[in-house]
Design a protein around this motif. Structure first.
Motif, short mmCIF file in Angstrom:
data_model
loop_
_atom_site.label_atom_id
_atom_site.label_comp_id
_atom_site.label_asym_id
_atom_site.label_seq_id
_atom_site.Cartn_x
_atom_site.Cartn_y
_atom_site.Cartn_z
N PRO A 267 22.03 -16.41 -42.89
CA PRO A 267 22.83 -14.87 -43.25
C PRO A 267 22.30 -14.21 -41.75
O PRO A 267 23.10 -13.05 -41.89
CB PRO A 267 22.11 -14.36 -44.48
CG PRO A 267 21.34 -15.46 -44.97
CD PRO A 267 20.77 -17.07 -43.84
N SER A 268 21.22 -13.69 -41.80
CA SER A 268 20.11 -12.71 -40.93
C SER A 268 21.10 -13.37 -39.82
O SER A 268 19.34 -13.65 -38.83
CB SER A 268 19.18 -12.60 -41.95
OG SER A 268 19.83 -12.10 -42.37
N LEU A 269 21.09 -12.93 -38.87
CA LEU A 269 21.47 -13.19 -37.09
C LEU A 269 21.38 -11.66 -37.05
O LEU A 269 23.04 -11.14 -36.70
CB LEU A 269 22.34 -13.94 -36.32
CG LEU A 269 21.89 -15.65 -36.98
CD1 LEU A 269 23.00 -16.59 -36.56
CD2 LEU A 269 20.57 -16.13 -36.54
N ARG A 270 21.06 -11.23 -35.65
CA ARG A 270 21.47 -10.43 -34.71
C ARG A 270 21.49 -11.27 -33.61
O ARG A 270 20.66 -11.24 -32.40
CB ARG A 270 20.34 -9.33 -34.65
CG ARG A 270 20.23 -7.99 -33.73
CD ARG A 270 19.15 -7.17 -33.85
NE ARG A 270 19.13 -6.19 -32.64
CZ ARG A 270 18.63 -6.31 -31.77
NH1 ARG A 270 17.71 -7.42 -32.07
NH2 ARG A 270 18.23 -5.12 -30.91
N ILE A 271 23.09 -10.64 -32.86
CA ILE A 271 24.28 -11.62 -31.99
C ILE A 271 23.17 -10.15 -30.44
O ILE A 271 23.90 -9.64 -30.51
CB ILE A 271 24.87 -12.64 -31.74
CG1 ILE A 271 24.69 -13.21 -32.68
CG2 ILE A 271 24.70 -13.05 -30.87
CD1 ILE A 271 25.86 -13.20 -33.77
N MET B 80 15.60 -16.62 -47.03
CA MET B 80 16.67 -16.80 -45.67
C MET B 80 16.95 -15.35 -45.59
O MET B 80 17.66 -15.06 -44.89
CB MET B 80 17.98 -17.85 -46.97
CG MET B 80 16.92 -19.18 -46.20
SD MET B 80 18.05 -20.45 -46.23
CE MET B 80 19.63 -19.55 -46.16
N SER B 81 16.13 -14.12 -45.92
CA SER B 81 16.82 -13.10 -45.83
C SER B 81 16.24 -12.74 -43.61
O SER B 81 16.18 -11.74 -43.48
CB SER B 81 15.81 -12.27 -46.93
OG SER B 81 14.67 -11.78 -46.64
N ASP B 82 15.22 -13.42 -43.47
CA ASP B 82 14.48 -13.13 -42.02
C ASP B 82 15.84 -12.94 -41.11
O ASP B 82 16.60 -14.12 -40.84
CB ASP B 82 13.31 -13.68 -42.05
CG ASP B 82 12.14 -14.03 -43.09
OD1 ASP B 82 12.03 -12.86 -43.38
OD2 ASP B 82 11.21 -14.80 -42.95
N ILE B 83 15.81 -11.78 -40.45
CA ILE B 83 16.26 -11.95 -39.37
C ILE B 83 16.13 -12.32 -38.17
O ILE B 83 14.84 -13.16 -37.80
CB ILE B 83 16.76 -10.17 -38.58
CG1 ILE B 83 17.25 -9.90 -40.01
CG2 ILE B 83 17.28 -10.30 -37.17
CD1 ILE B 83 17.31 -7.86 -39.98
N ILE B 84 17.06 -13.07 -37.20
CA ILE B 84 16.73 -14.40 -36.42
C ILE B 84 17.39 -13.62 -34.87
O ILE B 84 18.61 -13.14 -35.17
CB ILE B 84 17.07 -15.48 -36.20
CG1 ILE B 84 16.15 -16.12 -37.88
CG2 ILE B 84 16.96 -16.47 -34.92
CD1 ILE B 84 16.45 -18.00 -37.68
#
Length: 273
Positions: A31-35, A1-5
């Motif tokens: 856990p890894s969001l880039r907004i 679940m480390s892949d950034i979305i």
């Protein structure tokens, strides 16, 4: 679940709604969001408002990556979405409108489905809860995918085009409630179904969206238009397939639209190919 979305949020003159949407993104279990927010608001813009500043501080303090852009002058929603797509670095990008509330596990559920299906997009249609109890049986037909999601060509006026009625008002909420798919059982409850398009909350495979042309067609449209999200999804769906999930987990704030000139509707004036 480390892949950034990468989460892409276009906004215009809705600072309070934007703050609510961003807060919902902050509560996501993924856990890894880039907004990435692209603001086209009048005057000093959305970021000058206290409620937006407060949520941006919260997101950054919580360890979320946040980028805020001003994309001016306004040249239409297709250009706004094209600008956001240019910022994407991740394998998957999630377009979320600035008037959407997301359940905390929604991004994780969308990711699980697009990984399992290997299709071009997975959407979560928006519930309009002011219409709860307003039954529209003729609009509540749902076509589940019984096997893998495969490419489909959907054109205006076709039989499949009428699927969009399921996403009006609280139709989908009524359907998922009758089926007992309120999300209580977690991922096991999630089912995919066939769409014409999905408004407001769509996770794309970035490479598929770009290969289908993204929103580069913005140069062929006047600044005043609508339907750019529809056309982009239908081009992706024709090549790579697309679907939506039920239970949805996305809720519409039901504010007045900021896209008021709707005479030019992209899927009606530009080719699918």
């Amino acid at each position: 679940m480390s892949d950034i979305i990468d989460v892409l949020v276009p906004t215009f003159n809705r600072p309070a709604a934007l703050a609510v949407t961003l807060a919902a993104l902050g509560f996501q279990t993924w856990p890894s969001l880039r907004i990435v927010v692209s603001d086209q608001s009048d005057g000093a813009g959305a970021y000058a408002h206290g409620e937006v500043q407060a949520v941006l501080r919260y997101l950054r303090a919580a360890g979320r990556q946040v980028e805020t852009w001003r994309n001016l002058p306004r040249r239409g929603m297709a250009q706004q979405r094209a600008f956001l797509l240019e910022q994407v670095q991740a394998h998957y990008c999630l377009f979320v409108d600035d008037d959407v509330i997301l359940e905390p596990d929604l991004v994780a559920r969308l990711h699980a489905v697009i990984e399992a299906e290997g299709c071009g997009f997975v959407g979560s249609a928006l519930h309009g809860l002011s219409h709860l109890g307003e039954e529209r049986p003729a609009q509540e037909r749902i076509e589940f995918w019984d096997g893998p999601v495969t490419p489909e060509t959907v054109r205006p006026g076709s039989a499949a085009w009428a699927r969009h009625h399921l996403h009006s008002a609280a139709n989908l909420f009524h359907v998922q409630s009758r089926l007992g798919l309120e999300g209580k059982d977690g991922d096991a409850a999630t089912r995919t179904y066939k769409v014409a398009w999905v408004g407001g909350c769509v996770l794309f495979d970035t490479a598929c969206l770009r290969a289908a042309g993204g929103y580069d067609f913005w140069t062929a449209l006047p600044a005043q238009h609508c339907g750019e999200d529809v056309l982009a999804q239908q081009r992706v769906m024709a090549r790579y397939g697309g679907c939506a999930i039920v239970p949805s987990g996305a809720y519409h704030m039901e504010l007045p639209t900021t896209v008021t000139a709707r005479a030019i509707d992209a899927p009606y004036v530009l080719p699918l190919e």
